[in-house]
Design a protein around this motif. Structure first.
Motif, PDB file in Angstrom:
ATOM      1  N   LEU A  91      55.033  76.159  -6.602  1.00  0.00           N
ATOM      2  CA  LEU A  91      55.846  76.554  -7.838  1.00  0.00           C
ATOM      3  C   LEU A  91      56.021  75.549  -8.873  1.00  0.00           C
ATOM      4  O   LEU A  91      55.522  75.902 -10.160  1.00  0.00           O
ATOM      5  CB  LEU A  91      57.175  77.155  -7.470  1.00  0.00           C
ATOM      6  N   VAL A  92      56.472  74.269  -8.703  1.00  0.00           N
ATOM      7  CA  VAL A  92      56.160  73.241  -9.941  1.00  0.00           C
ATOM      8  C   VAL A  92      55.086  72.922 -10.246  1.00  0.00           C
ATOM      9  O   VAL A  92      54.636  72.791 -11.447  1.00  0.00           O
ATOM     10  CB  VAL A  92      56.900  72.006  -9.120  1.00  0.00           C
ATOM     11  N   ALA A  93      54.036  73.038  -9.456  1.00  0.00           N
ATOM     12  CA  ALA A  93      52.536  72.722  -9.784  1.00  0.00           C
ATOM     13  C   ALA A  93      52.262  73.755 -10.892  1.00  0.00           C
ATOM     14  O   ALA A  93      51.475  73.482 -11.817  1.00  0.00           O
ATOM     15  CB  ALA A  93      51.411  72.769  -8.626  1.00  0.00           C
ATOM     16  N   ALA A  94      52.422  75.043 -10.697  1.00  0.00           N
ATOM     17  CA  ALA A  94      52.108  76.210 -11.395  1.00  0.00           C
ATOM     18  C   ALA A  94      52.886  76.121 -12.668  1.00  0.00           C
ATOM     19  O   ALA A  94      52.080  76.140 -14.015  1.00  0.00           O
ATOM     20  CB  ALA A  94      52.246  77.377 -10.962  1.00  0.00           C
ATOM     21  N   ILE A  95      53.980  75.506 -12.748  1.00  0.00           N
ATOM     22  CA  ILE A  95      54.573  75.438 -14.014  1.00  0.00           C
ATOM     23  C   ILE A  95      54.363  74.216 -14.743  1.00  0.00           C
ATOM     24  O   ILE A  95      54.031  74.481 -15.929  1.00  0.00           O
ATOM     25  CB  ILE A  95      56.309  75.309 -13.759  1.00  0.00           C
ATOM     26  N   GLU A  96      53.982  73.297 -13.780  1.00  0.00           N
ATOM     27  CA  GLU A  96      53.163  72.068 -14.594  1.00  0.00           C
ATOM     28  C   GLU A  96      51.967  72.312 -15.101  1.00  0.00           C
ATOM     29  O   GLU A  96      51.857  72.028 -16.475  1.00  0.00           O
ATOM     30  CB  GLU A  96      53.351  70.956 -13.870  1.00  0.00           C
ATOM     31  N   ALA A  97      51.396  73.171 -14.715  1.00  0.00           N
ATOM     32  CA  ALA A  97      50.048  73.565 -15.066  1.00  0.00           C
ATOM     33  C   ALA A  97      50.151  74.415 -16.329  1.00  0.00           C
ATOM     34  O   ALA A  97      48.761  74.916 -16.840  1.00  0.00           O
ATOM     35  CB  ALA A  97      49.093  74.128 -14.178  1.00  0.00           C
ATOM     36  N   GLY A  98      51.275  75.296 -16.672  1.00  0.00           N
ATOM     37  CA  GLY A  98      51.331  76.127 -17.593  1.00  0.00           C
ATOM     38  C   GLY A  98      50.842  77.606 -17.304  1.00  0.00           C
ATOM     39  O   GLY A  98      50.493  78.245 -18.347  1.00  0.00           O
ATOM     40  N   ASP A  99      50.717  77.561 -15.982  1.00  0.00           N
ATOM     41  CA  ASP A  99      49.979  79.051 -15.462  1.00  0.00           C
ATOM     42  C   ASP A  99      51.033  79.996 -15.107  1.00  0.00           C
ATOM     43  O   ASP A  99      51.571  79.845 -14.002  1.00  0.00           O
ATOM     44  CB  ASP A  99      49.055  78.549 -14.104  1.00  0.00           C
ATOM     45  N   ALA A 100      51.358  80.810 -15.972  1.00  0.00           N
ATOM     46  CA  ALA A 100      52.520  81.971 -16.062  1.00  0.00           C
ATOM     47  C   ALA A 100      52.297  83.011 -14.829  1.00  0.00           C
ATOM     48  O   ALA A 100      53.244  83.022 -14.058  1.00  0.00           O
ATOM     49  CB  ALA A 100      52.531  82.679 -17.237  1.00  0.00           C
ATOM     50  N   GLU A 101      51.031  83.345 -14.743  1.00  0.00           N
ATOM     51  CA  GLU A 101      50.827  84.380 -13.688  1.00  0.00           C
ATOM     52  C   GLU A 101      51.205  83.612 -12.289  1.00  0.00           C
ATOM     53  O   GLU A 101      51.907  84.196 -11.206  1.00  0.00           O
ATOM     54  CB  GLU A 101      49.565  84.857 -13.787  1.00  0.00           C
ATOM     55  N   ALA A 102      50.465  82.330 -12.121  1.00  0.00           N
ATOM     56  CA  ALA A 102      50.667  81.670 -10.852  1.00  0.00           C
ATOM     57  C   ALA A 102      52.251  81.073 -10.450  1.00  0.00           C
ATOM     58  O   ALA A 102      52.494  81.298  -9.553  1.00  0.00           O
ATOM     59  CB  ALA A 102      49.885  80.304 -10.819  1.00  0.00           C
ATOM     60  N   ALA A 103      52.969  80.938 -11.588  1.00  0.00           N
ATOM     61  CA  ALA A 103      54.115  80.577 -11.599  1.00  0.00           C
ATOM     62  C   ALA A 103      55.067  81.841 -10.905  1.00  0.00           C
ATOM     63  O   ALA A 103      55.882  81.774 -10.014  1.00  0.00           O
ATOM     64  CB  ALA A 103      54.954  79.808 -12.762  1.00  0.00           C
ATOM     65  N   GLU A 104      54.773  82.896 -11.756  1.00  0.00           N
ATOM     66  CA  GLU A 104      55.473  83.997 -11.137  1.00  0.00           C
ATOM     67  C   GLU A 104      55.179  84.593  -9.786  1.00  0.00           C
ATOM     68  O   GLU A 104      56.109  84.954  -8.997  1.00  0.00           O
ATOM     69  CB  GLU A 104      55.149  85.382 -12.044  1.00  0.00           C
ATOM     70  N   ALA A 105      53.869  84.299  -9.417  1.00  0.00           N
ATOM     71  CA  ALA A 105      53.653  84.641  -7.914  1.00  0.00           C
ATOM     72  C   ALA A 105      54.147  83.551  -7.010  1.00  0.00           C
ATOM     73  O   ALA A 105      54.600  84.133  -5.971  1.00  0.00           O
ATOM     74  CB  ALA A 105      51.914  84.732  -7.907  1.00  0.00           C
ATOM     75  N   GLY A 106      54.236  82.422  -7.494  1.00  0.00           N
ATOM     76  CA  GLY A 106      54.693  81.397  -6.568  1.00  0.00           C
ATOM     77  C   GLY A 106      56.214  81.537  -6.358  1.00  0.00           C
ATOM     78  O   GLY A 106      56.893  81.163  -5.286  1.00  0.00           O
ATOM     79  N   ALA A 107      57.072  82.036  -7.361  1.00  0.00           N
ATOM     80  CA  ALA A 107      58.354  82.552  -7.218  1.00  0.00           C
ATOM     81  C   ALA A 107      58.459  83.469  -6.324  1.00  0.00           C
ATOM     82  O   ALA A 107      59.747  83.352  -5.284  1.00  0.00           O
ATOM     83  CB  ALA A 107      59.140  82.561  -8.348  1.00  0.00           C
ATOM     84  N   ARG A 108      57.862  84.538  -6.343  1.00  0.00           N
ATOM     85  CA  ARG A 108      58.054  85.598  -5.492  1.00  0.00           C
ATOM     86  C   ARG A 108      57.451  85.065  -4.023  1.00  0.00           C
ATOM     87  O   ARG A 108      58.354  85.358  -2.926  1.00  0.00           O
ATOM     88  CB  ARG A 108      57.020  86.626  -5.807  1.00  0.00           C
ATOM     89  N   GLU A 109      56.514  84.425  -3.964  1.00  0.00           N
ATOM     90  CA  GLU A 109      56.103  83.885  -2.613  1.00  0.00           C
ATOM     91  C   GLU A 109      57.112  83.150  -1.909  1.00  0.00           C
ATOM     92  O   GLU A 109      57.249  83.094  -0.727  1.00  0.00           O
ATOM     93  CB  GLU A 109      54.823  83.172  -2.468  1.00  0.00           C
ATOM     94  N   LEU A 110      57.807  82.152  -2.802  1.00  0.00           N
ATOM     95  CA  LEU A 110      58.863  81.427  -2.181  1.00  0.00           C
ATOM     96  C   LEU A 110      59.958  82.006  -1.580  1.00  0.00           C
ATOM     97  O   LEU A 110      60.545  81.791  -0.580  1.00  0.00           O
ATOM     98  CB  LEU A 110      59.476  80.572  -3.445  1.00  0.00           C
ATOM     99  N   LEU A 111      60.238  83.309  -2.341  1.00  0.00           N
ATOM    100  CA  LEU A 111      61.371  84.137  -1.691  1.00  0.00           C
ATOM    101  C   LEU A 111      60.892  85.277  -0.699  1.00  0.00           C
ATOM    102  O   LEU A 111      61.678  85.923  -0.144  1.00  0.00           O
ATOM    103  CB  LEU A 111      62.150  84.839  -2.920  1.00  0.00           C
ATOM    104  N   ARG A 112      59.619  85.149  -0.410  1.00  0.00           N
ATOM    105  CA  ARG A 112      59.221  86.442   0.448  1.00  0.00           C
ATOM    106  C   ARG A 112      59.498  86.118   1.709  1.00  0.00           C
ATOM    107  O   ARG A 112      60.285  87.277   2.301  1.00  0.00           O
ATOM    108  CB  ARG A 112      57.715  86.351   0.556  1.00  0.00           C
TER     109      ARG A 112
END
Length: 255
Positions: free
Chosen positions: A191-212
């Motif tokens: 999730l941090v890597a996606a935010i750092e990369a500025g990838d909004a879609e990956a960040a949103e997907a990462g947050a959902r995966e983290l809580l899945r």
């Protein structure tokens, strides 16, 4: 809606609830000046001190605003306490769905708006989480708050602060002694890597995966509780029927 005279018990609480009802039902609009202490005291059949205390409670709750020398005015008709009670009475799965929705959108915004300070804070929170692991619920909450604050949306941050503690309390109460799955450090890192990369879609997907996985665990547990409750209720109903039949049989024998 007419105000009613308050009973003798919990006078301040009674007045607070009646004033809340007046606000919720639109008796007074935002910006209106409410009746004076003297008028309210007469309508409610209580002393002015009781009215003053009740008004003070609603001022602290953000519903009323007291203006020196000008009276008391309606600041908001949306009662945050009612929202809070609703969250507390919600099921664990409902609360987790709310958390997932908030955090997924926060992660998407954070990827677009984060700055260098946000990234440093996220990496520091991730390091703390990695070091403390399952021992630190506070470290996990701090990590997720850092993601939300990286949105640079003050309203979003305040809403999340408001809900996050209640979400935690609801989950603790619902799960009791049962444990949630271990903290997934890799998912947090992604999730941090996606935010750092500025990838909004990956960040949103990462947050959902983290809580899945936590979401699946809670769904399974609440499902088990539902089944257990049905079994228990069926067992109690059968015992009640058997007891009734036994009493009927004894009555028949006596006759």
């Amino acid at each position: 809606m007419a105000l009613k005279a308050a009973g003798r018990t919990s006078l301040v609480d009674s007045v607070v609830e009646q004033l809340r009802d007046q606000l919720a039902q639109g008796e007074w609009e935002v910006g209106d000046r409410i009746p004076t202490e003297h008028t309210l005291a007469e309508q409610l059949g209580v002393g002015r001190n009781t009215v003053r205390e009740a008004v003070r409670v609603l001022v602290h709750a953000g519903l009323l605003e007291s203006r020196q020398g000008n009276g008391t005015f309606v600041r908001s008709t949306a009662d945050p306490a009612a929202v809070l009670r609703g969250v507390r009475h919600a099921g664990a799965r409902d609360v987790m769905e709310l958390r997932m929705a908030l955090e997924a959108e926060a992660a998407r915004l954070a990827a677009v708006r984060r700055d260098t300070h946000d990234l440093l804070r996220l990496r520091a929170a991730l390091t703390t989480l990695r070091e403390e692991g399952d021992r630190a619920a506070d470290a996990d909450m701090a990590f997720h708050l850092a993601v939300v604050e990286a949105t640079h949306n003050a309203a979003f941050t305040e809403v999340y602060r408001f809900f996050s503690t209640q979400v935690h309390e609801v989950l603790v109460e619902a799960l009791g002694d049962r444990e949630m799955p271990p903290v997934d450090i890799d998912a947090h890192d992604a999730l941090v890597a996606a935010i750092e990369a500025g990838d909004a879609e990956a960040a949103e997907a990462g947050a959902r995966e983290l809580l899945r996985v936590p979401m699946e665990t809670i769904t399974a547990l609440t499902g088990e509780e539902h089944e257990a409750r049905e079994v228990r209720e069926a067992h109690e109903a059968r015992e009640a029927r058997e007891a009734h039949d036994a009493r009927a049989a004894r009555t028949g024998e006596a006759l």
